[in-house]
Design a protein around this motif. Structure first.
Motif, PDB file in Angstrom:
ATOM      1  N   THR A   1      43.683  51.864   0.708  1.00 58.76           N
ATOM      2  CA  THR A   1      42.812  51.094   1.590  1.00 58.76           C
ATOM      3  C   THR A   1      43.206  49.630   1.596  1.00 58.76           C
ATOM      4  O   THR A   1      43.261  48.992   2.657  1.00 58.76           O
ATOM      5  CB  THR A   1      41.339  51.228   1.146  1.00 58.76           C
ATOM      6  OG1 THR A   1      40.946  52.593   1.250  1.00 58.76           O
ATOM      7  CG2 THR A   1      40.428  50.383   2.014  1.00 58.76           C
TER       8      THR A   1
ATOM      9  N   VAL B   1      34.664  42.203   5.472  1.00 59.70           N
ATOM     10  CA  VAL B   1      34.156  43.343   4.700  1.00 59.70           C
ATOM     11  C   VAL B   1      34.059  44.585   5.581  1.00 59.70           C
ATOM     12  O   VAL B   1      34.441  45.689   5.172  1.00 59.70           O
ATOM     13  CB  VAL B   1      32.781  43.014   4.084  1.00 59.70           C
ATOM     14  CG1 VAL B   1      32.206  44.242   3.375  1.00 59.70           C
ATOM     15  CG2 VAL B   1      32.897  41.852   3.109  1.00 59.70           C
ATOM     16  N   ALA B   2      33.565  44.399   6.804  1.00 54.72           N
ATOM     17  CA  ALA B   2      33.465  45.526   7.736  1.00 54.72           C
ATOM     18  C   ALA B   2      34.850  46.043   8.114  1.00 54.72           C
ATOM     19  O   ALA B   2      35.065  47.258   8.218  1.00 54.72           O
ATOM     20  CB  ALA B   2      32.691  45.106   8.984  1.00 54.72           C
TER      21      ALA B   2
ATOM     22  N   GLN C   1      36.115  48.121   5.325  1.00 59.43           N
ATOM     23  CA  GLN C   1      35.464  49.426   5.322  1.00 59.43           C
ATOM     24  C   GLN C   1      36.073  50.343   6.385  1.00 59.43           C
ATOM     25  O   GLN C   1      36.364  51.520   6.119  1.00 59.43           O
ATOM     26  CB  GLN C   1      33.959  49.260   5.577  1.00 59.43           C
ATOM     27  CG  GLN C   1      33.170  50.553   5.662  1.00 59.43           C
ATOM     28  CD  GLN C   1      33.113  51.300   4.346  1.00 59.43           C
ATOM     29  OE1 GLN C   1      33.290  50.693   3.283  1.00 59.43           O
ATOM     30  NE2 GLN C   1      32.870  52.601   4.401  1.00 59.43           N
TER      31      GLN C   1
ATOM     32  N   SER D   1      39.429  51.552   5.407  1.00 54.35           N
ATOM     33  CA  SER D   1      39.341  52.672   4.465  1.00 54.35           C
ATOM     34  C   SER D   1      39.185  53.991   5.210  1.00 54.35           C
ATOM     35  O   SER D   1      39.863  54.982   4.903  1.00 54.35           O
ATOM     36  CB  SER D   1      38.156  52.460   3.516  1.00 54.35           C
ATOM     37  OG  SER D   1      37.966  53.581   2.693  1.00 54.35           O
ATOM     38  N   GLU D   2      38.299  54.009   6.207  1.00 57.99           N
ATOM     39  CA  GLU D   2      38.077  55.224   6.993  1.00 57.99           C
ATOM     40  C   GLU D   2      39.338  55.605   7.767  1.00 57.99           C
ATOM     41  O   GLU D   2      39.696  56.787   7.851  1.00 57.99           O
ATOM     42  CB  GLU D   2      36.908  55.014   7.944  1.00 57.99           C
ATOM     43  CG  GLU D   2      35.573  54.788   7.236  1.00 57.99           C
ATOM     44  CD  GLU D   2      34.461  54.417   8.188  1.00 57.99           C
ATOM     45  OE1 GLU D   2      34.727  54.352   9.415  1.00 57.99           O
ATOM     46  OE2 GLU D   2      33.329  54.176   7.731  1.00 57.99           O
TER      47      GLU D   2
ATOM     48  N   ASP E   1      27.364  42.244   5.872  1.00 62.94           N
ATOM     49  CA  ASP E   1      28.294  43.357   5.650  1.00 62.94           C
ATOM     50  C   ASP E   1      28.262  43.821   4.196  1.00 62.94           C
ATOM     51  O   ASP E   1      28.302  45.023   3.910  1.00 62.94           O
ATOM     52  CB  ASP E   1      29.725  42.935   6.010  1.00 62.94           C
ATOM     53  CG  ASP E   1      29.941  42.850   7.516  1.00 62.94           C
ATOM     54  OD1 ASP E   1      29.090  43.375   8.255  1.00 62.94           O
ATOM     55  OD2 ASP E   1      30.946  42.256   7.936  1.00 62.94           O
TER      56      ASP E   1
ATOM     57  N   ARG F   1      25.239  45.864   3.714  1.00 60.36           N
ATOM     58  CA  ARG F   1      25.296  47.163   4.425  1.00 60.36           C
ATOM     59  C   ARG F   1      26.233  48.136   3.730  1.00 60.36           C
ATOM     60  O   ARG F   1      25.910  49.321   3.604  1.00 60.36           O
ATOM     61  CB  ARG F   1      25.783  46.954   5.871  1.00 60.36           C
ATOM     62  CG  ARG F   1      24.707  46.470   6.822  1.00 60.36           C
ATOM     63  CD  ARG F   1      25.177  46.678   8.264  1.00 60.36           C
ATOM     64  NE  ARG F   1      26.370  45.885   8.566  1.00 60.36           N
ATOM     65  CZ  ARG F   1      27.136  46.096   9.639  1.00 60.36           C
ATOM     66  NH1 ARG F   1      26.850  47.081  10.466  1.00 60.36           N
ATOM     67  NH2 ARG F   1      28.184  45.330   9.879  1.00 60.36           N
ATOM     68  N   PHE F   2      27.407  47.659   3.309  1.00 66.08           N
ATOM     69  CA  PHE F   2      28.445  48.564   2.839  1.00 66.08           C
ATOM     70  C   PHE F   2      28.536  48.697   1.327  1.00 66.08           C
ATOM     71  O   PHE F   2      29.078  49.677   0.824  1.00 66.08           O
ATOM     72  CB  PHE F   2      29.811  48.117   3.381  1.00 66.08           C
ATOM     73  CG  PHE F   2      29.901  48.170   4.881  1.00 66.08           C
ATOM     74  CD1 PHE F   2      29.816  49.370   5.554  1.00 66.08           C
ATOM     75  CD2 PHE F   2      30.094  47.010   5.627  1.00 66.08           C
ATOM     76  CE1 PHE F   2      29.892  49.429   6.945  1.00 66.08           C
ATOM     77  CE2 PHE F   2      30.169  47.053   7.012  1.00 66.08           C
ATOM     78  CZ  PHE F   2      30.070  48.266   7.665  1.00 66.08           C
ATOM     79  N   LEU F   3      28.031  47.715   0.590  1.00 62.88           N
ATOM     80  CA  LEU F   3      28.206  47.739  -0.860  1.00 62.88           C
ATOM     81  C   LEU F   3      26.920  47.998  -1.628  1.00 62.88           C
ATOM     82  O   LEU F   3      26.944  48.221  -2.824  1.00 62.88           O
ATOM     83  CB  LEU F   3      28.833  46.415  -1.335  1.00 62.88           C
ATOM     84  CG  LEU F   3      30.211  46.064  -0.717  1.00 62.88           C
ATOM     85  CD1 LEU F   3      30.732  44.775  -1.312  1.00 62.88           C
ATOM     86  CD2 LEU F   3      31.201  47.202  -0.919  1.00 62.88           C
TER      87      LEU F   3
END
Length: 423
Positions: A3, A333-334, A337, A340-341, A417, A420-422
């Protein structure tokens, strides 16, 4: 690690391509590009070419930037009483000025600075070797260099090579070149994707192409080549119609009428809930069927995909204006993420993601906000209409306000972010 590498490559390539646009057209316009940096933060390595551009590799492998002479860049602070050293050529002209404690000039002359003009008069004055009985004034060579406190050696910026000395159309094109390069990159990447897939998606039908492994569609028994006729009794004829109906039912069971090998089947399934921004969509894990196309069609798909993604971004911007929410925005950060996807979905997905992000960066930079390329282009157009530029003081204030607002927004977006993600 995969990632991280994907994020660095995707984000780095997009920003570098953007900055190369500014770099190339600035050079063509006679504007001195003092530095082309790869990465951000402290310098690791540097090289200066014959044209006066210093190429640097910096510690943080994210993006890069271009320093153009006179384009609002920070000049080296040189004040009276400052100890420096200068190196002279055979004609007693200054060819190198050292303001760094990290570098020692072999043939440098110690100088306590009294005054200098490295833009018009090209002179530098001071006390030599601590002798305060006489102020010595040296002429400075037009192509002299200055060593900054961090040890980077760059060219001085006489007025004739500064950004504002270029013609209006050259400055406008230089400002536009960054976003333009992002659109060009997106077209190329979408073309690459079309060739890697062997064709382009058929958006005018509801025939299924790839079925993702372990997806809702695979579990329900859907197969590649199936044609969806209706969703919950509502007939669908295009991919977007079918997609809209499925996305509207996250975590809710729906019924699909499917044609397979001339037979009609009814398949019940429950789309998985997928969160994007502050909205939740239903997803079943299918992609459209590919159309066997010619080389020309695959190339044309690069342009059509770029246009389609641009329209989607404009629609998102419209929603942002009418119903603002930080969840509709994404920062580093988004992007990490999403990288990674994409990395977990294969090379084609990574390239598609890079293309979409490149379009996004191009459009966002064209927004008429001071400190962005779009804001600079607006100032260029105003100059063309008025017949004279806005005063540097006013332009500096506008740029500072725009930059401050962007930094503040970036802080809020990044913090949102992280939550939301962490967490």
């Amino acid at each position: 690690m995969r990632t991280v590498i994907t994020f660095i490559i995707v984000f780095g390539v997009i920003v570098l391509v953007h900055e190369f646009g500014h770099f190339f057209f600035a050079k063509r316009s006679g504007i001195l590009v003092r530095e082309f940096a790869i990465g951000m933060g402290p310098k690791i390595w540097g090289y200066r070419d014959k044209t006066g551009t210093t190429y640097t590799l910096r510690l943080l492998p994210i993006g890069g930037y271009v320093r153009m002479a006179g384009n609002g860049e920070e000049e080296v602070e040189m004040t009276p009483g400052m100890p420096i050293s200068v190196e002279l050529d055979q004609h007693n002209k200054v060819v190198k000025i050292n303001t760094s404690k990290k570098v020692q000039l072999t043939h440098g002359i110690p100088l306590e600075l009294t005054e200098h003009d490295l833009v018009d008069a090209l002179t530098i004055s001071g006390y030599v070797n601590g002798d305060e009985s006489e102020v010595v004034t040296y002429k400075v060579d037009h192509d002299a260099t200055i060593i900054e406190p961090d040890g980077i050696e760059i060219r001085i910026a006489p007025r004739d090579v500064q950004f504002q000395s270029a013609k209006l159309w050259q400055r406008l094109l230089t400002n536009f070149a960054g976003p333009m390069n992002n659109f060009i990159l997106a077209v190329i990447l979408f073309i690459v994707v079309a060739f890697m897939r062997g064709g382009v998606y058929d958006s005018n039908s509801t025939t299924l192409g790839d079925i993702q492994a372990d997806s809702v569609a695979a579990s329900a028994g859907l197969q590649s080549g199936d044609t969806v006729l209706s969703v919950d009794g509502e007939a669908v004829t295009t991919w977007s119609e079918m997609q809209t109906d499925i996305q509207a039912s996250p975590d809710e069971e729906i019924s699909l009428e499917v044609e397979r090998a001339g037979e009609e089947l009814t398949i019940n399934l429950t789309p998985a809930a997928t969160v994007s921004g502050d909205e939740t969509y239903g997803m079943i894990g299918v992609s459209p069927a590919l159309i066997e196309t010619s080389v020309f069609d695959k190339i044309a798909s690069g342009f059509s995909a770029t246009i389609a993604n641009s329209l989607n971004i404009f629609q998102a911007l419209g929603r942002l204006v009418t119903n603002f929410s930080l969840n509709q925005l994404g920062g580093p950060v988004a992007i990490f993420q999403m990288s990674s996807e994409a990395a977990n979905s294969g090379l084609i997905t990574v390239i598609s993601f890079m293309a979409m992000l490149s379009v996004n960066l191009g459009i966002m930079n064209l927004l008429p906000i001071p400190a962005l390329d779009g804001g600079k282009i607006v100032l260029n157009l105003i100059e063309g209409i008025r017949g004279k530029p806005i005063s540097p003081e006013k332009e500096g204030i506008l740029t500072l306000i725009g930059f401050g607002c962007l930094m503040l927004l970036m802080i809020f977006v990044t913090w949102n972010d992280i939550q939301r993600f962490l967490f």
